[in-house]
Design a protein around this motif. Structure first.
Motif, short mmCIF file in Angstrom:
data_model
loop_
_atom_site.label_atom_id
_atom_site.label_comp_id
_atom_site.label_asym_id
_atom_site.label_seq_id
_atom_site.Cartn_x
_atom_site.Cartn_y
_atom_site.Cartn_z
N LEU A 233 0.14 -17.58 -15.02
CA LEU A 233 -1.02 -17.97 -14.22
C LEU A 233 -2.18 -17.77 -14.84
O LEU A 233 -3.15 -18.23 -15.02
N LEU A 234 -2.26 -16.35 -15.30
CA LEU A 234 -3.41 -15.82 -16.12
C LEU A 234 -3.77 -16.54 -17.42
O LEU A 234 -5.02 -16.67 -17.68
N PHE A 235 -2.79 -16.60 -18.26
CA PHE A 235 -2.91 -16.95 -19.64
C PHE A 235 -3.19 -18.55 -20.01
O PHE A 235 -3.59 -18.71 -21.03
N GLU A 236 -2.19 -19.17 -19.21
CA GLU A 236 -2.15 -20.74 -19.34
C GLU A 236 -2.71 -21.43 -18.25
O GLU A 236 -3.72 -22.16 -18.46
N ALA A 237 -2.36 -21.21 -16.93
CA ALA A 237 -2.43 -22.10 -16.02
C ALA A 237 -4.20 -21.87 -15.55
O ALA A 237 -4.96 -22.95 -15.69
N ASN A 238 -4.81 -20.64 -15.39
CA ASN A 238 -6.17 -20.57 -15.07
C ASN A 238 -7.17 -21.06 -16.29
O ASN A 238 -7.98 -22.04 -15.80
N PRO A 239 -6.96 -20.75 -17.53
CA PRO A 239 -8.06 -21.17 -18.28
C PRO A 239 -8.02 -22.72 -18.40
O PRO A 239 -9.01 -23.42 -18.51
N MET A 240 -6.71 -23.40 -18.66
CA MET A 240 -6.66 -24.55 -18.75
C MET A 240 -7.02 -25.50 -17.42
O MET A 240 -7.75 -26.61 -17.58
N GLY A 241 -6.82 -24.84 -16.33
CA GLY A 241 -7.31 -25.32 -15.13
C GLY A 241 -8.80 -25.37 -14.84
O GLY A 241 -9.10 -26.45 -14.32
N LYS A 242 -9.35 -24.37 -15.44
CA LYS A 242 -10.90 -24.50 -15.46
C LYS A 242 -11.24 -25.79 -16.25
O LYS A 242 -12.41 -26.32 -15.86
N ILE A 243 -10.67 -25.83 -17.44
CA ILE A 243 -11.20 -26.75 -18.18
C ILE A 243 -10.96 -28.23 -17.63
O ILE A 243 -11.76 -29.18 -17.79
N ILE A 244 -9.70 -28.42 -17.32
CA ILE A 244 -9.35 -29.80 -16.30
C ILE A 244 -10.25 -30.06 -15.37
O ILE A 244 -10.57 -31.32 -15.19
N THR A 245 -10.64 -28.99 -14.62
CA THR A 245 -11.15 -29.29 -13.39
C THR A 245 -12.65 -29.61 -13.88
O THR A 245 -13.34 -30.53 -13.17
N ASP A 246 -13.23 -28.93 -14.69
CA ASP A 246 -14.47 -29.13 -14.97
C ASP A 246 -14.77 -30.51 -15.71
O ASP A 246 -15.71 -31.08 -15.98
N ALA A 247 -13.62 -31.10 -16.22
CA ALA A 247 -13.63 -32.37 -16.89
C ALA A 247 -13.32 -33.61 -15.54
O ALA A 247 -12.91 -34.56 -16.08
N GLY A 248 -13.36 -33.10 -14.36
CA GLY A 248 -13.26 -34.13 -13.60
C GLY A 248 -11.54 -34.26 -12.92
O GLY A 248 -11.47 -35.06 -12.05
N GLY A 249 -10.71 -33.60 -13.66
CA GLY A 249 -9.35 -33.56 -13.13
C GLY A 249 -9.08 -32.50 -12.02
O GLY A 249 -9.77 -31.94 -11.53
N GLY A 250 -7.78 -31.72 -12.22
CA GLY A 250 -7.43 -30.80 -11.20
C GLY A 250 -6.28 -29.92 -11.76
O GLY A 250 -5.61 -30.50 -12.74
N ILE A 251 -5.80 -28.76 -11.07
CA ILE A 251 -4.73 -28.40 -11.33
C ILE A 251 -4.15 -27.93 -10.27
O ILE A 251 -4.79 -27.13 -9.10
N SER A 252 -2.83 -28.06 -9.89
CA SER A 252 -2.04 -27.40 -8.58
C SER A 252 -0.76 -26.91 -8.77
O SER A 252 -0.28 -27.25 -10.12
N ASN A 253 -0.46 -26.14 -8.01
CA ASN A 253 1.04 -25.76 -8.05
C ASN A 253 2.05 -26.51 -7.14
O ASN A 253 3.16 -26.46 -6.92
N GLY A 254 1.44 -27.81 -6.88
CA GLY A 254 2.39 -28.84 -5.94
C GLY A 254 1.79 -28.72 -4.72
O GLY A 254 1.94 -29.68 -3.80
N LYS A 255 1.07 -27.68 -4.20
CA LYS A 255 0.68 -27.36 -2.83
C LYS A 255 -0.68 -27.19 -2.95
O LYS A 255 -1.49 -27.72 -1.83
N ILE A 256 -1.15 -26.30 -3.55
CA ILE A 256 -2.61 -25.93 -3.58
C ILE A 256 -3.31 -25.59 -4.81
O ILE A 256 -2.56 -25.78 -6.10
N ASP A 257 -4.69 -25.59 -4.85
CA ASP A 257 -5.22 -25.59 -6.34
C ASP A 257 -5.10 -24.21 -6.95
O ASP A 257 -5.23 -23.09 -6.23
#
Ligand code: AFP
Length: 290
Positions: A233-257
């Protein structure tokens, strides 16, 4: 580089771009295993440990952050008398099992205004460096996602500004198909019926860079016996999640952001779906029905 970024934050971003060059220079030296395991029980490569030391020692020397958490350390490091209150989360060398076969690997960084055991949405910047045929740096400070390429003198040049994830048909699915849970199996079947092409290298940074530029979805799901997934969560999901979200996409665990989740320990792991909004909506819809 954007001029409206706080000077101290800019200094920290430049620190990581400089040290990315150092890490890249290490690839010619040691591609062997270190003979030790990280906190997830995974075998460490000598370069994993070395890249971790390079970044931690550099941050300690500059005292530019208060908190350092890395994928290779079991505890959060707190710097005495720091110049800034920032907290950083680092995967020093993501995809390191691919080093010995010369495939692309990367360094992932997330920057928080303070402590790092906070939801990813509190990050003020995130970046990754991809060591491929070219060395590239992809960065967001909340004002768009930008790509830089390192030239022969080691200087990073802006090559793509305000990147937006396009509509695309690539899927990068981790985990073993025989262990898929029913909702995930339906999601993958739906992508395959739509003609999505398989592209999975084993390096999250490389796979996500492709998704960012070509569209589609990366997933490392929860599976039978590993319901919480594999990625951190801390080292892979969150930083990449911020990047893809700021690029107009998103990141989910299948249920929530994923960016809304407050971690309770640095070694939290999570199922991941990261990429286009359309694909994120589809998996969340399938999981709701499940
Ligand atoms: P490392 O950073 O330990 O090399 O892990 C790589 C990774 O976390 C991520 O980059 C890949 O997407 C994923 O593991 C690959 O996992 P599998 O080997 O199970 O396919």
């Amino acid at each position: 580089m954007q001029c409206n970024v706080d000077r101290k934050l800019l200094g920290l971003i430049l620190f990581f771009s400089e040290h990315g060059k150092t890490i890249k220079s290490g690839f010619l030296k040691a591609r062997n295993k270190a003979g030790t395991k990280n906190i997830y029980g995974e075998e460490q490569m000598a370069l994993d440990k070395w890249a971790d030391e390079v970044l931690i020692n550099g941050l300690k020397k500059t005292r530019s952050v208060r908190y350092i958490a890395t994928e290779e350390q079991s505890d959060i490091i707190e710097i005495n008398d720091p110049e800034n209150e920032y907290g950083v989360v680092i995967d020093p060398l993501d995809g390191s099992s691919l080093i010995d076969v010369n495939l692309a690997v990367g360094t992932i960084v997330g920057i928080y205004p303070g402590h790092v055991l906070e939801p990813g949405e509190k990050m003020i910047a995130a970046m990754y460096i991809l060591y491929g045929p070219l060395t590239t740096l992809t960065l967001t400070t909340g004002n768009g996602v930008h790509d830089f390429v390192m030239d022969e003198n080691g200087v990073f040049f802006l090559t793509a500004k305000d990147i937006k994830i396009p509509d695309g048909r690539i899927y990068a699915p981790g985990a073993l198909r025989k262990d898929y849970l029913p909702a995930h199996a339906r999601f993958i079947e739906s992508l395959e019926n739509e003609g999505y092409k398989l592209r999975f290298s084993g390096s999250f940074v490389a796979d996500m860079h492709q998704i960012l530029h070509k569209g589609g979805i990366f997933t490392y799901p929860g599976s039978k016996g590993k319901e919480k997934g594999k990625l951190r969560l801390l080292f892979e999901a969150n930083p990449m999640g911020k990047i893809i979200t700021d690029a107009g996409g998103g990141i989910s665990n299948g249920k929530i952001d994923i960016l809304s989740i407050k971690p309770d320990a640095i070694d939290n792991i999570t199922p991941i779906y990261a990429g286009g909004k359309k694909e994120i909506e589809l998996i969340e819809k399938i999981m709701r029905k499940n």
